[in-house]
Design an enzyme around this catalytic site. Sequence first.
Site, PDB file in Angstrom:
ATOM      1  N   ARG A  87       0.855  -1.114   0.033  1.00  0.00           N
ATOM      2  CA  ARG A  87      -0.059  -0.044  -0.035  1.00  0.00           C
ATOM      3  C   ARG A  87       0.890   1.414  -0.057  1.00  0.00           C
ATOM      4  NH1 ARG A  87      -4.934  -2.226   2.341  1.00  0.00           N
ATOM      5  NH2 ARG A  87      -6.378  -0.955   2.916  1.00  0.00           N
ATOM      6  N   ARG A 170      -9.562   6.918   5.212  1.00  0.00           N
ATOM      7  CA  ARG A 170      -8.666   5.596   4.466  1.00  0.00           C
ATOM      8  C   ARG A 170      -8.707   6.018   2.973  1.00  0.00           C
ATOM      9  NH1 ARG A 170     -12.905   1.342   6.323  1.00  0.00           N
ATOM     10  NH2 ARG A 170     -12.019   0.104   4.781  1.00  0.00           N
TER      11      ARG A 170
END
Length: 216
Positions: A87, A170
């Site tokens: 990520r 997020r």
Amino acid sequence: MRIVLMGPPGAGKGTQAARLVETFGLKHLSSGDIFRAEKASGSQLGKKLAEIMAAGALVPDEIVVEMMAKAIAAVGDDGLMLDGFPRTVAQAEALDATLKQNGTPLNAVVVITADDGEIVERITGRRACGSCGKGFHVKFMPSARGDICDACDGALTQRDDDREEVVRERLAAYKKQTEPVIAYYRTSGAKVIEVNGSQSPDAVTADMAAALRSLE
Ligand code: ADP
Ligand code: ADP
Ligand code: ZN
């Protein structure tokens, strides 16, 4: 075959991985699931992870890389579908180094796309069975039995980070820290395949299955 599955939170990574890994002989490794298991163990590390995840921030690279390297080593030579990892660019570089060392490079990076409005609606309606882990959506993929899992009778639960305020955080982390990973893979010469996630779950599965077959 070794695949990295990418896409914003709620794009459908977990849903699609669950539908496809068996057919293609892959092990599904979800970094989020691994962190939630550590959290549930009540360990000191789990407590630290819980705080970070509740805020919608990313877990520090050193922790992620160490935990995922262990999980990948445990899979051995089997095929792999990585979901939610890497990520950050630093995680992608660490993964490249690990796979190179093992002599098992990535076959492709599959990116499931979805737009911001869809993401919020999908995540706030997401539910999962507390017993068997089967995923649902209150509107788009409801259980035939309401709040009870139609596969095992377990109770459906909502993740505590699936609230709208946390979803916004997020999503911001995804844009800032994870989108650059797609650019990293493109420049490093990896095969990047985009799949339109704004379709019915079955249509997304069909497109992904076709993409994976083309790699075999
Ligand atoms: P991710 O793993 O990318 O965060 P999930 O697979 O958990 O996403 O999906 C998020 C939510 O959206 C779940 O509730 C799931 O049931 C639902 N969902 C997944 N794919 C679709 C789709 N194509 N259309 C509508 N809802 C979907
Ligand atoms: P989603 O796909 O719905 O965003 P995940 O289950 O993949 O959710 O991740 C949940 C949380 O776990 C993230 O918000 C983040 O705090 C943490 N996390 C998961 N994977 C990583 C990663 N590779 N790097 C850093 N943090 C991660
Ligand atoms: Zn169940």
